[in-house]
Design a protein around this motif. Structure first.
Motif, mmCIF file in Angstrom:
data_model
loop_
_atom_site.group_PDB
_atom_site.id
_atom_site.type_symbol
_atom_site.label_atom_id
_atom_site.label_comp_id
_atom_site.label_asym_id
_atom_site.label_seq_id
_atom_site.Cartn_x
_atom_site.Cartn_y
_atom_site.Cartn_z
ATOM 1 N N VAL A 247 0.246 -15.370 -10.108
ATOM 2 C CA VAL A 247 -0.883 -14.868 -9.321
ATOM 3 C C VAL A 247 -1.537 -13.696 -10.054
ATOM 4 C CG1 VAL A 247 -1.548 -13.722 -7.169
ATOM 5 C CG2 VAL A 247 -0.027 -15.701 -7.112
ATOM 6 N N VAL A 248 -0.719 -12.779 -10.575
ATOM 7 C CA VAL A 248 -1.246 -11.642 -11.342
ATOM 8 C C VAL A 248 -1.977 -12.148 -12.578
ATOM 9 C CG1 VAL A 248 -0.602 -9.619 -12.717
ATOM 10 C CG2 VAL A 248 0.442 -9.993 -10.466
ATOM 11 N N GLU A 249 -1.415 -13.159 -13.236
ATOM 12 C CA GLU A 249 -2.052 -13.753 -14.416
ATOM 13 C C GLU A 249 -3.420 -14.326 -14.050
ATOM 14 O OE1 GLU A 249 -1.173 -17.507 -17.424
ATOM 15 O OE2 GLU A 249 0.526 -16.565 -16.401
ATOM 16 N N ALA A 250 -3.497 -15.042 -12.945
ATOM 17 C CA ALA A 250 -4.772 -15.614 -12.499
ATOM 18 C C ALA A 250 -5.794 -14.519 -12.198
ATOM 19 C CB ALA A 250 -4.545 -16.494 -11.272
ATOM 20 N N MET B 63 -10.626 -11.140 -13.732
ATOM 21 C CA MET B 63 -11.108 -9.806 -14.066
ATOM 22 C C MET B 63 -11.652 -9.735 -15.500
ATOM 23 S SD MET B 63 -9.265 -6.200 -13.221
ATOM 24 C CE MET B 63 -7.924 -6.403 -14.347
ATOM 25 N N ASN B 64 -11.035 -10.486 -16.413
ATOM 26 C CA ASN B 64 -11.470 -10.460 -17.814
ATOM 27 C C ASN B 64 -12.554 -11.486 -18.111
ATOM 28 O OD1 ASN B 64 -9.586 -8.468 -18.320
ATOM 29 N ND2 ASN B 64 -8.017 -9.922 -18.953
ATOM 30 N N GLU C 81 -10.496 -22.193 -11.369
ATOM 31 C CA GLU C 81 -10.197 -22.266 -12.793
ATOM 32 C C GLU C 81 -9.075 -21.295 -13.171
ATOM 33 O OE1 GLU C 81 -12.393 -21.886 -17.162
ATOM 34 O OE2 GLU C 81 -13.540 -21.465 -15.340
ATOM 35 N N ALA C 82 -9.105 -20.088 -12.608
ATOM 36 C CA ALA C 82 -8.069 -19.102 -12.900
ATOM 37 C C ALA C 82 -6.695 -19.592 -12.431
ATOM 38 C CB ALA C 82 -8.404 -17.770 -12.241
ATOM 39 N N ALA C 83 -6.649 -20.164 -11.237
ATOM 40 C CA ALA C 83 -5.391 -20.695 -10.714
ATOM 41 C C ALA C 83 -4.880 -21.823 -11.602
ATOM 42 C CB ALA C 83 -5.577 -21.181 -9.276
ATOM 43 N N ARG C 84 -5.759 -22.724 -12.021
ATOM 44 C CA ARG C 84 -5.371 -23.828 -12.897
ATOM 45 C C ARG C 84 -4.846 -23.299 -14.231
ATOM 46 N NH1 ARG C 84 -9.871 -25.746 -13.792
ATOM 47 N NH2 ARG C 84 -10.076 -25.552 -16.019
ATOM 48 N N MET C 85 -5.527 -22.307 -14.807
ATOM 49 C CA MET C 85 -5.096 -21.731 -16.077
ATOM 50 C C MET C 85 -3.717 -21.074 -15.965
ATOM 51 S SD MET C 85 -8.757 -20.078 -17.267
ATOM 52 C CE MET C 85 -8.139 -19.178 -18.684
ATOM 53 N N ALA C 86 -3.435 -20.487 -14.798
ATOM 54 C CA ALA C 86 -2.146 -19.822 -14.589
ATOM 55 C C ALA C 86 -1.047 -20.797 -14.179
ATOM 56 C CB ALA C 86 -2.293 -18.731 -13.529
ATOM 57 N N GLY C 87 -1.435 -22.029 -13.844
ATOM 58 C CA GLY C 87 -0.448 -23.030 -13.487
ATOM 59 C C GLY C 87 0.005 -22.967 -12.029
#
Length: 146
Positions: free
Chosen positions: A21-24, A29-30, A38-44
């Motif tokens: 979750v922090v990774e997403a 943020m970046n 997309e962020a959730a998918r990238m973080a798995g």
């Protein structure tokens, strides 16, 4: 409403989902991810997992626990006064976190500014003296213990 309780826990003992979750949130943020999906998918992780924990999981940042100064000021309702005040914070090396300004009444507006001052040059008293000398400032009050 009950106040939240916080714990500082080594991430090694937590389920991996919290780190994801922090990774997403970092991807968002970046600007590495265009959306939360997309962020959730990238973080798995799934979007539902992201939304379930996003407002409750944060990385520990020691610098965020350092000194924060909050001032309350009364400013004349003239162009550039708030900008001049903010410039003094910048010049001192303070990092502004929030600015809240009320609608002017009788030619004056109440403003509160919170800033992180752990990397600031000089003392709080020196900054307050600079702020009081800004043209258009009626009064400045330090409303924190700094």
């Amino acid at each position: 409403m009950k106040e939240p309780t916080f714990f500082l826990v080594d991430k090694k003992v937590l389920p991996k989902v919290y780190s994801k979750v922090v990774e997403a949130k970092q991807y968002i943020m970046n600007s590495e991810a265009a959306s939360t999906s997309e962020a959730a998918r990238m973080a798995g992780i799934s979007r539902s997992v992201f939304y379930k924990y996003k407002d409750s999981v944060y990385p520990y940042q020691p610098e965020a626990t350092n000194r924060i100064l909050t001032i309350q000021a009364v400013l004349y309702d003239r162009p550039g006064v708030l900008m001049s005040l903010v410039s003094e914070f910048y010049g001192a090396g303070a990092n502004i976190l929030t600015i809240n300004q009320n609608i002017p009444v009788s030619g004056k507006a109440m403003v509160s500014i919170s800033a992180r001052i752990n990397n600031m040059m000089g003392t709080v008293d020196e900054l307050l003296a600079l702020l009081k000398n800004v043209d258009g400032v009626c009064s400045i009050d330090n409303i924190t213990d700094q």
